[in-house]
Scaffold this motif. Structure first.
Motif, PDB file in Angstrom:
ATOM      1  N   GLY A  86      84.806  46.007  40.604  1.00  0.00           N
ATOM      2  CA  GLY A  86      84.805  46.887  39.434  1.00  0.00           C
ATOM      3  C   GLY A  86      83.469  47.565  39.172  1.00  0.00           C
ATOM      4  N   PHE A  87      82.518  47.401  40.085  1.00  0.00           N
ATOM      5  CA  PHE A  87      81.165  47.940  39.877  1.00  0.00           C
ATOM      6  C   PHE A  87      81.180  49.443  39.607  1.00  0.00           C
ATOM      7  N   ARG A  88      81.768  50.229  40.491  1.00  0.00           N
ATOM      8  CA  ARG A  88      81.730  51.694  40.370  1.00  0.00           C
ATOM      9  C   ARG A  88      82.407  52.150  39.080  1.00  0.00           C
ATOM     10  N   LYS A  89      83.526  51.510  38.720  1.00  0.00           N
ATOM     11  CA  LYS A  89      84.229  51.872  37.488  1.00  0.00           C
ATOM     12  C   LYS A  89      83.331  51.623  36.274  1.00  0.00           C
ATOM     13  N   ARG A  90      82.632  50.503  36.271  1.00  0.00           N
ATOM     14  CA  ARG A  90      81.748  50.187  35.155  1.00  0.00           C
ATOM     15  C   ARG A  90      80.588  51.177  35.067  1.00  0.00           C
ATOM     16  N   VAL A  91      80.057  51.590  36.203  1.00  0.00           N
ATOM     17  CA  VAL A  91      78.977  52.589  36.204  1.00  0.00           C
ATOM     18  C   VAL A  91      79.498  53.895  35.606  1.00  0.00           C
ATOM     19  N   ASN A  92      80.665  54.330  36.055  1.00  0.00           N
ATOM     20  CA  ASN A  92      81.251  55.575  35.535  1.00  0.00           C
ATOM     21  C   ASN A  92      81.489  55.494  34.031  1.00  0.00           C
ATOM     22  N   GLU A  93      82.016  54.365  33.570  1.00  0.00           N
ATOM     23  CA  GLU A  93      82.279  54.201  32.138  1.00  0.00           C
ATOM     24  C   GLU A  93      80.977  54.239  31.337  1.00  0.00           C
ATOM     25  N   LEU A  94      79.936  53.604  31.852  1.00  0.00           N
ATOM     26  CA  LEU A  94      78.646  53.619  31.169  1.00  0.00           C
ATOM     27  C   LEU A  94      78.087  55.035  31.087  1.00  0.00           C
ATOM     28  N   MET A  95      78.213  55.773  32.162  1.00  0.00           N
ATOM     29  CA  MET A  95      77.699  57.142  32.163  1.00  0.00           C
ATOM     30  C   MET A  95      78.522  58.036  31.231  1.00  0.00           C
ATOM     31  N   LEU A  96      79.829  57.805  31.139  1.00  0.00           N
ATOM     32  CA  LEU A  96      80.665  58.582  30.229  1.00  0.00           C
ATOM     33  C   LEU A  96      80.331  58.275  28.770  1.00  0.00           C
ATOM     34  N   GLN A  97      80.006  57.015  28.470  1.00  0.00           N
ATOM     35  CA  GLN A  97      79.598  56.647  27.108  1.00  0.00           C
ATOM     36  C   GLN A  97      78.345  57.401  26.713  1.00  0.00           C
ATOM     37  N   ASP A  98      77.495  57.657  27.672  1.00  0.00           N
ATOM     38  CA  ASP A  98      76.210  58.288  27.425  1.00  0.00           C
ATOM     39  C   ASP A  98      76.335  59.792  27.185  1.00  0.00           C
ATOM     40  N   THR A  99      77.493  60.402  27.461  1.00  0.00           N
ATOM     41  CA  THR A  99      77.624  61.853  27.314  1.00  0.00           C
ATOM     42  C   THR A  99      77.611  62.293  25.856  1.00  0.00           C
ATOM     43  N   SER A 100      77.767  61.351  24.923  1.00  0.00           N
ATOM     44  CA  SER A 100      77.734  61.725  23.512  1.00  0.00           C
ATOM     45  C   SER A 100      76.328  62.122  23.052  1.00  0.00           C
ATOM     46  N   HIS A 147      70.995  63.545  26.324  1.00  0.00           N
ATOM     47  CA  HIS A 147      70.501  63.306  27.675  1.00  0.00           C
ATOM     48  C   HIS A 147      71.552  62.557  28.487  1.00  0.00           C
ATOM     49  N   LEU A 148      71.638  62.884  29.750  1.00  0.00           N
ATOM     50  CA  LEU A 148      72.563  62.196  30.645  1.00  0.00           C
ATOM     51  C   LEU A 148      71.808  61.105  31.395  1.00  0.00           C
ATOM     52  N   MET A 149      72.400  59.944  31.445  1.00  0.00           N
ATOM     53  CA  MET A 149      71.776  58.820  32.127  1.00  0.00           C
ATOM     54  C   MET A 149      71.832  59.052  33.635  1.00  0.00           C
ATOM     55  N   PRO A 150      70.707  58.920  34.316  1.00  0.00           N
ATOM     56  CA  PRO A 150      70.733  59.041  35.777  1.00  0.00           C
ATOM     57  C   PRO A 150      71.576  57.915  36.377  1.00  0.00           C
ATOM     58  N   ILE A 151      72.248  58.191  37.493  1.00  0.00           N
ATOM     59  CA  ILE A 151      73.142  57.207  38.089  1.00  0.00           C
ATOM     60  C   ILE A 151      72.408  55.941  38.484  1.00  0.00           C
ATOM     61  N   PHE A 152      71.175  56.062  38.996  1.00  0.00           N
ATOM     62  CA  PHE A 152      70.443  54.855  39.398  1.00  0.00           C
ATOM     63  C   PHE A 152      70.164  53.955  38.203  1.00  0.00           C
ATOM     64  N   GLU A 153      69.958  54.545  37.029  1.00  0.00           N
ATOM     65  CA  GLU A 153      69.723  53.758  35.814  1.00  0.00           C
ATOM     66  C   GLU A 153      71.009  53.045  35.392  1.00  0.00           C
ATOM     67  N   ILE A 164      71.693  48.922  35.253  1.00  0.00           N
ATOM     68  CA  ILE A 164      72.198  48.255  34.050  1.00  0.00           C
ATOM     69  C   ILE A 164      73.449  47.447  34.382  1.00  0.00           C
ATOM     70  N   VAL A 165      74.367  48.045  35.141  1.00  0.00           N
ATOM     71  CA  VAL A 165      75.613  47.346  35.487  1.00  0.00           C
ATOM     72  C   VAL A 165      75.327  46.155  36.392  1.00  0.00           C
ATOM     73  N   TRP A 166      74.418  46.306  37.372  1.00  0.00           N
ATOM     74  CA  TRP A 166      74.062  45.157  38.227  1.00  0.00           C
ATOM     75  C   TRP A 166      73.512  44.025  37.374  1.00  0.00           C
TER      76      TRP A 166
END
Length: 120
Positions: free
Chosen positions: A75-89, A92-98, A102-104
């Motif tokens: 579920g790693f990639r899904k969690r990264v995507n969800e975290l980045m989508l939460q940040d769109t509000s 600033h957009l969270m960089p993918i490496f960040e 966080i998910v790791w």
């Protein structure tokens, strides 16, 4: 069937480890182990000095079995995507490496917690 591992080190500090595996039993004779050591020394040159940690800074702990880890890792990639989508509000957009870091860290904490509960 067989594996060999060695730390990636520089000046008494550690950046990670190199794991080599084989489908053949007893594959890692002394000559192959020496070659793996040399590869680890070469790999260490690719790291920046800041990537190495003092041994005292590294805390190792047992993790749950692969079967328990698998759903977390799958579920790693899904969690990264969800975290980045939460940040769109925010603006600033969270960089993918960040987001990945966080998910790791979240997965690490969850697996370690699972190990603590399992060990009771």
């Amino acid at each position: 069937m067989s594996a060999a591992a060695i730390a990636i080190t520089s000046m008494g500090k550690v950046a990670g480890s190199l794991l080599v595996s084989s489908s053949q039993p007893d594959y890692f004779l002394p000559t192959r182990c020496k070659l793996i050591e040399q590869y680890a020394e070469l790999i260490a040159l690719a790291f920046d000095p800041g990537d190495f940690y003092e041994l005292e800074q590294i805390e190792l702990a047992p993790l749950p079995s692969y079967e328990i880890q698998q759903p977390y890792l799958a579920g790693f990639r899904k969690r990264v995507n969800e975290l980045m989508l939460q940040d769109t509000s925010s603006q600033h957009l969270m960089p993918i490496f960040e987001a990945e870091q966080i998910v790791w860290q979240q997965i690490e904490a969850e697996l370690l917690q699972h190990s603590l509960v399992e060990g009771r």
